[in-house]
Design an enzyme around this catalytic site. Structure first.
Site, PDB file in Angstrom:
ATOM      1  N   ASP A 257      50.624  41.903  35.225  1.00  0.00           N
ATOM      2  CA  ASP A 257      49.525  40.945  35.232  1.00  0.00           C
ATOM      3  C   ASP A 257      49.051  40.858  33.774  1.00  0.00           C
ATOM      4  O   ASP A 257      49.467  41.647  32.911  1.00  0.00           O
ATOM      5  CB  ASP A 257      48.404  41.392  36.195  1.00  0.00           C
ATOM      6  CG  ASP A 257      47.500  40.206  36.590  1.00  0.00           C
ATOM      7  OD1 ASP A 257      47.482  39.194  35.847  1.00  0.00           O
ATOM      8  OD2 ASP A 257      46.797  40.302  37.615  1.00  0.00           O
TER       9      ASP A 257
HETATM   10  C1  NOJ Z   1      45.221  37.298  36.109  1.00  0.00           C
HETATM   11  C2  NOJ Z   1      45.423  37.119  37.592  1.00  0.00           C
HETATM   12  O1  NOJ Z   1      45.157  38.326  38.260  1.00  0.00           O
HETATM   13  C3  NOJ Z   1      46.839  36.666  37.937  1.00  0.00           C
HETATM   14  O2  NOJ Z   1      46.892  36.399  39.310  1.00  0.00           O
HETATM   15  C4  NOJ Z   1      47.212  35.467  37.125  1.00  0.00           C
HETATM   16  O3  NOJ Z   1      48.504  35.033  37.466  1.00  0.00           O
HETATM   17  C5  NOJ Z   1      47.122  35.819  35.647  1.00  0.00           C
HETATM   18  N1  NOJ Z   1      45.751  36.221  35.338  1.00  0.00           N
HETATM   19  C6  NOJ Z   1      47.499  34.660  34.742  1.00  0.00           C
HETATM   20  O4  NOJ Z   1      46.542  33.689  34.817  1.00  0.00           O
END
Ligand code: NOJ
Length: 731
Positions: A257
């Site tokens: 993530d």
């Molecule tokens: C953080 C989020 O938890 C995730 O779901 C997302 O894909 C990423 N940011 C990128 O935006």
């Protein structure tokens, strides 16, 4: 008898708006992992160490046109990754689909798969390679901010949704990312919280959707921000190497993530294959720095990471790309300046899917005196009351990432949100659909209760709209920090409902919500004749609602979560602690209510129809051939569904398994469902198949799935509590 449309029938009925762009539709192109690996190994074998490292290294936050970008290597492009689960984030002229929670509520595999494919067409048309979705965390805590992105409280339902979405997404050449592995069920403290769960709970509850996703061929899995049992998920050898890659035989790549990578050597040796966004500055959320790139090349040169592991990392990424690869248009998207390609309209006919799945995911909770579908001949005046029926006074897409909440709620907020290309509000949808002879009066003011009551009193039927919103923790909306502060309605909702119901004895309540709410203060109001629960239906919300209210679609949506009578009946809540132990084990949602015999207000799987169904002749057959393969069919079942009412409609037949007592499992668990369209007065046969895994439990000692011995019971239900047929079998 009026012929009601099935969801897919509705698709055909709706007009076709084709705004398709240059890229071809290439459904079903996907190749096997074996073929993809053969190609990938060939390409990667010609690369230097640095070139291999590059494909797993993010180019840096905000250093490319997409939310995440990798670095190109010979014969392999810099990959563009973008959210997300509801549509292409921060893109204009692209669609806003129904939310993930509505996929759960629709119990409709076909529309869910089509949603994945249509969404992916839009990603591909804009040149985006990797979709950061579907999200598959569980609705453990009703206040959890991102529950609306996921598919509810049951792992089998979430797995089915995930499987369909992945097939749909990847059939269009886009790599799907199943996220977030694992234990990311609340927003509070998500960067630091240590989620503690036992091995059985991890496997039987939270891993199941990932397991099915991997079988469906998911090219990527995203590891989560939080720690799991003491170790950051993106640093966890147990999660990535042991569980994902060894136990589940995952062939694709694990992506962090955003800023969830915590080390170079330990991360890659534990199974991390790609670090996102690859922040070169040390001031990222976790103080990360550039974990891969030169740091990784140095680590190989020092001997801390083997070059074989880096080759494996690169091969996994390249193979995931080959697996779904089709000829891609050039990148015509810029996440940071979405105006650049704003004119490129990629919506095609996708509004048909959005409208059909919007209608198919409306859950009808109450319908006294058959007030719905509306009988237009006997109505002179309809009142529409509440800001949730109208547009946002600020205009479309005016706040950051879906955080506008002043008009009708079509999605939650955060990275899972996307822009609306247009919005058909409930007020528009109802007004368009109502006969000209019906007068529509309305107020979108939630606070002027006197006026609301006046308008309600003057109508034959009064519709009152209210909502409850939530989202991701980086935006605070109306004091809610991602997770909801409470389960009450927003913007004076309870008072508005009571004021309208006091004034009109034909009140219909419509709630747009991210999850369960507390209805205790108004549920018993005698003038509330119907409660309609459309979830978060995306851009076509008004039309899909009108389809149900006016009877063009006979409701078949079912609750993908439990609505409690008393909110203290839920087993778990968002916790402020830095260590959150899932002490309830596998007993979340209806498993908890069943275990302690707590009567919910509306149970999991609940939803009314305008017709009635009966089940008959449930029959189970056990496959006598012994097999170790967890995906092999172990038992099959069939039953007949009869539509005993006067209107055609869809029934959702729910198959729950009761394990032998010695297995010490929850009282019942969903292991199958079928949506079946049956004409009034007719019968249809419905078939089920249960795999070895469907009937297994996770043996923590042997570390494998085992089928417990003894007598199983199959329950065929209309809901999780309304069980219509039973059959026992022994395997
Ligand atoms: C953080 C989020 O938890 C995730 O779901 C997302 O894909 C990423 N940011 C990128 O935006």
């Amino acid at each position: 008898m009026r012929l009601f449309a099935s969801a897919t029938g509705l698709l055909a009925i709706l007009s076709v708006l084709n705004t398709a762009t240059a890229a071809p539709t290439n459904s079903g192109f996907e190749i096997s992992w074996e073929e993809a690996y053969a190609k990938a190994e060939k390409l990667v074998s010609g690369w230097t160490l640095e070139q291999k490292v590059n494909v797993g290294t993010g180019s840096g936050n905000e250093q490319g046109p997409c939310e995440g970008n990798t670095i190109a290597s010979p014969g392999f492009p810099a990959l563009c990754m973008n959210d997300g689960p509801t549509g292409l984030r921060r893109a204009y002229n692209s669609s806003q689909f129904v939310a993930g929670i509505n996929c759960g509520a629709s119990f409709d595999r076909e529309l869910t798969r089509q949603r994945g494919a249509y969404m992916a067409q839009e990603f591909r048309d804009k040149g985006v390679n990797v979709m950061l979705g579907p999200g598959m965390n569980m609705l453990r805590v009703p206040r959890g901010g991102r529950n609306w992105e996921f598919a509810g409280e049951d792992p089998y339902l979430a797995a089915a949704v995930s499987e369909e979405l992945i097939h749909g997404i990847q059939s269009e050449g886009v790599i799907a990312t199943t996220k977030h592995l694992i234990g990311n069920e609340q927003e509070e403290n998500r960067y630091d919280v240590d989620t503690i769960m036992d091995d059985k709970t991890l496997h039987e509850m939270y891993l199941i959707p990932f397991y099915h996703s991997i079988e469906a061929g998911s090219g990527a899995v995203m590891c989560s921000y939080n720690k799991v049992n003491g170790t950051y998920a993106c640093d966890s050898d147990n999660l990535m190497n042991n569980i994902l890659k060894d136990q589940l035989d995952f062939k694709g790549f694990v992506m962090s993530d955003w800023w969830a990578t915590h080390s170079t050597v330990n991360g890659i040796n534990s199974g991390l294959d790609m670090t996102m966004p690859g922040d070169a500055n040390a001031d990222s959320v976790t103080g990360g720095g550039l974990w891969f790139g030169k740091n990784l090349t140095d680590a190989v040169e020092r001997g801390d990471v083997s070059e074989d592991r880096v080759t494996d990392m690169a091969t996994r990424i390249v193979a995931a790309w080959y697996k779904v690869y089709i000829d891609y248009p050039e990148l015509r998207f810029n996440y940071f300046d979405s105006d650049v390609h704003a004119d490129l309209n990629v919506q095609r006919n996708h509004k048909e899917n959005i409208r059909a799945q919007g209608a198919a995911s409306v859950v009808l909770l109450k319908n006294e005196d058959n007030i719905l579908p509306l009988k237009q001949d006997s109505i002179n005046k309809l009142a529409i009351i509440g800001s949730d029926a109208g547009p946002d006074p600020e205009g479309l897409n005016k706040c950051q990432d879906g955080s506008c909440s002043r008009g009708t709620l079509t999605q939650g907020w955060g990275s899972g949100s996307c822009y609306l290309p247009y919005l058909v509000t409930p007020l528009d949808g109802i007004t368009d659909r109502a006969d000209d002879s019906i007068e529509i009066t309305s107020t979108l003011d939630d606070w002027d209760l006197e006026n609301a009551a006046k308008i309600a009193a003057d109508a034959d039927i009064a519709f009152v709209f209210a909502k409850s919103d939530s989202g991701e923790m980086y935006i605070v909306v109306d004091d809610n920090p991602g997770d909801r502060n409470n389960l009450t309605l927003w913007y004076n909702g309870e008072n508005l409902i009571k004021a309208v119901a006091d004034a009109n004895d034909n009140t219909v309540v419509v709630i747009h919500s991210v999850g369960p709410i507390d209805m205790s203060s108004w549920i018993d109001h005698p003038n509330i004749k119907a409660i309609v629960w459309p979830g978060l239906p995306g851009q076509e919300t008004g039309n899909s609602l009108a389809d149900v209210l006016f009877g063009d679609y006979n409701p078949s949506g079912r609750l993908p979560y439990t609505i409690a009578k008393d909110i203290n009946d839920y087993v778990a809540d968002v916790s402020p602690d830095l260590e959150v132990e899932y002490t309830e084990g596998v007993y979340i949602g209806y498993r908890h209510f069943d275990k302690y015999n707590i009567e919910p207000l509306y149970e999991f799987g609940y939803g009314l129809s305008y017709t009635t169904f009966e089940f008959d002749k449930l029959n189970v057959k056990v496959n006598k051939k012994k097999t170790e393969k967890v995906t092999a069919t172990l038992a099959t079942a069939s039953l007949f569904v009869e539509n005993t009412g006067h209107l055609d409609g869809n029934e959702i037949v729910q198959a729950y398994i009761v394990y032998p007592e010695s297995a010490d499992q929850p009282p019942k668990q969903l292991r199958g469902f079928e949506k079946v369209f049956v004409e009034a007065g007719k019968k249809k046969k419905v078939n089920f198949e249960f795999t070895v895994r469907d009937l297994s439990i996770w043996d923590v000692v042997q570390q494998k799935w085992v089928v417990p011995s003894g007598e199983f019971t199959l329950l065929a239900g209309h809901t999780s509590l309304d069980i219509r047929q039973k059959a026992t079998f022994t395997v």
